[in-house]
Design a protein around this motif. Sequence first.
Motif, PDB file in Angstrom:
ATOM      1  N   UNK A  37       0.856  -1.192   0.000  1.00  0.00           N
ATOM      2  CA  UNK A  37       0.000   0.000   0.000  1.00  0.00           C
ATOM      3  C   UNK A  37       0.893   1.244   0.000  1.00  0.00           C
ATOM      4  N   UNK A  38       0.508   2.240  -0.788  1.00  0.00           N
ATOM      5  CA  UNK A  38       1.265   3.489  -0.856  1.00  0.00           C
ATOM      6  C   UNK A  38       0.584   4.614  -0.087  1.00  0.00           C
ATOM      7  N   UNK A  39      -0.577   4.317   0.464  1.00  0.00           N
ATOM      8  CA  UNK A  39      -1.350   5.274   1.261  1.00  0.00           C
ATOM      9  C   UNK A  39      -2.372   4.469   2.054  1.00  0.00           C
ATOM     10  N   UNK A  40      -3.169   5.149   2.863  1.00  0.00           N
ATOM     11  CA  UNK A  40      -4.188   4.445   3.644  1.00  0.00           C
ATOM     12  C   UNK A  40      -5.102   3.638   2.727  1.00  0.00           C
ATOM     13  N   UNK A  41      -5.370   2.379   3.070  1.00  0.00           N
ATOM     14  CA  UNK A  41      -6.267   1.570   2.234  1.00  0.00           C
ATOM     15  C   UNK A  41      -7.670   2.171   2.158  1.00  0.00           C
ATOM     16  N   UNK A  42      -8.320   1.949   1.040  1.00  0.00           N
ATOM     17  CA  UNK A  42      -9.708   2.382   0.866  1.00  0.00           C
ATOM     18  C   UNK A  42     -10.690   1.337   1.369  1.00  0.00           C
ATOM     19  N   UNK A  43     -10.212   0.136   1.670  1.00  0.00           N
ATOM     20  CA  UNK A  43     -11.023  -0.960   2.182  1.00  0.00           C
ATOM     21  C   UNK A  43     -12.190  -1.277   1.250  1.00  0.00           C
ATOM     22  N   UNK A  44     -11.874  -1.343  -0.036  1.00  0.00           N
ATOM     23  CA  UNK A  44     -12.883  -1.691  -1.045  1.00  0.00           C
ATOM     24  C   UNK A  44     -13.302  -3.147  -0.854  1.00  0.00           C
ATOM     25  N   UNK A  45     -14.585  -3.406  -1.009  1.00  0.00           N
ATOM     26  CA  UNK A  45     -15.088  -4.754  -0.722  1.00  0.00           C
ATOM     27  C   UNK A  45     -14.650  -5.790  -1.752  1.00  0.00           C
ATOM     28  N   UNK A  46     -14.251  -5.352  -2.937  1.00  0.00           N
ATOM     29  CA  UNK A  46     -13.830  -6.305  -3.966  1.00  0.00           C
ATOM     30  C   UNK A  46     -12.305  -6.465  -4.010  1.00  0.00           C
ATOM     31  N   UNK A  47     -11.602  -5.941  -3.027  1.00  0.00           N
ATOM     32  CA  UNK A  47     -10.143  -6.081  -2.932  1.00  0.00           C
ATOM     33  C   UNK A  47      -9.817  -6.873  -1.668  1.00  0.00           C
ATOM     34  N   UNK A  48      -8.618  -7.415  -1.624  1.00  0.00           N
ATOM     35  CA  UNK A  48      -8.140  -8.117  -0.436  1.00  0.00           C
ATOM     36  C   UNK A  48      -7.008  -7.316   0.174  1.00  0.00           C
ATOM     37  N   UNK A  49      -6.879  -7.408   1.478  1.00  0.00           N
ATOM     38  CA  UNK A  49      -5.851  -6.680   2.208  1.00  0.00           C
ATOM     39  C   UNK A  49      -5.209  -7.625   3.208  1.00  0.00           C
ATOM     40  N   UNK A  50      -3.941  -7.358   3.511  1.00  0.00           N
ATOM     41  CA  UNK A  50      -3.249  -8.134   4.536  1.00  0.00           C
ATOM     42  C   UNK A  50      -2.044  -7.349   5.023  1.00  0.00           C
ATOM     43  N   UNK A  51      -1.591  -7.709   6.211  1.00  0.00           N
ATOM     44  CA  UNK A  51      -0.320  -7.168   6.693  1.00  0.00           C
ATOM     45  C   UNK A  51       0.779  -7.804   5.850  1.00  0.00           C
ATOM     46  N   UNK A  52       1.831  -7.049   5.586  1.00  0.00           N
ATOM     47  CA  UNK A  52       2.964  -7.626   4.873  1.00  0.00           C
ATOM     48  C   UNK A  52       3.535  -8.769   5.698  1.00  0.00           C
ATOM     49  N   UNK A  53       3.865  -9.853   5.051  1.00  0.00           N
ATOM     50  CA  UNK A  53       4.498 -10.943   5.794  1.00  0.00           C
ATOM     51  C   UNK A  53       5.838 -10.480   6.368  1.00  0.00           C
TER      52      UNK A  53
END
Length: 127
Positions: A37-53
């Motif tokens: 991520x290059x900025x705060x996530x938008x938390x779009x429902x059709x995207x996935x998010x995770x903490x970097x491993x």
Amino acid sequence: MGHIHAELMAQYAEDAKQHDRPWELWQQGDHEVWVGCRYNPNWEIDRSYRRKPQTIMLGEYEVPKPCREPLRSGQRFWTVNPFTGPQGFTWDGSKEDNLALKSGFVLLTKEAAEKHYEAFKNLLAKK
């Protein structure tokens, strides 16, 4: 029912309490390709998010950090066989499972085990 990413949002909020640029700890993607991520996530429902491993260095190679806590019974994990590469197992808390854990050879994905295997091969090839 809450937002699909509500639990991740809560984790992100915890990161934001401790980091002034929490997005640098996170990735977005489609479960196959992940990008930072290059900025705060938008938390779009059709995207996935995770903490970097989290990663560690094996010599000059950056690889996923191995597990340091026992897994739940029946959980799948991988380790590195020096002859054949990644090998999958199911955690049962055995003496062998705990020895692999203590030695830093319990990895949660086959891909992580493949990265460790490649790093080991490359390090040994340089000797």
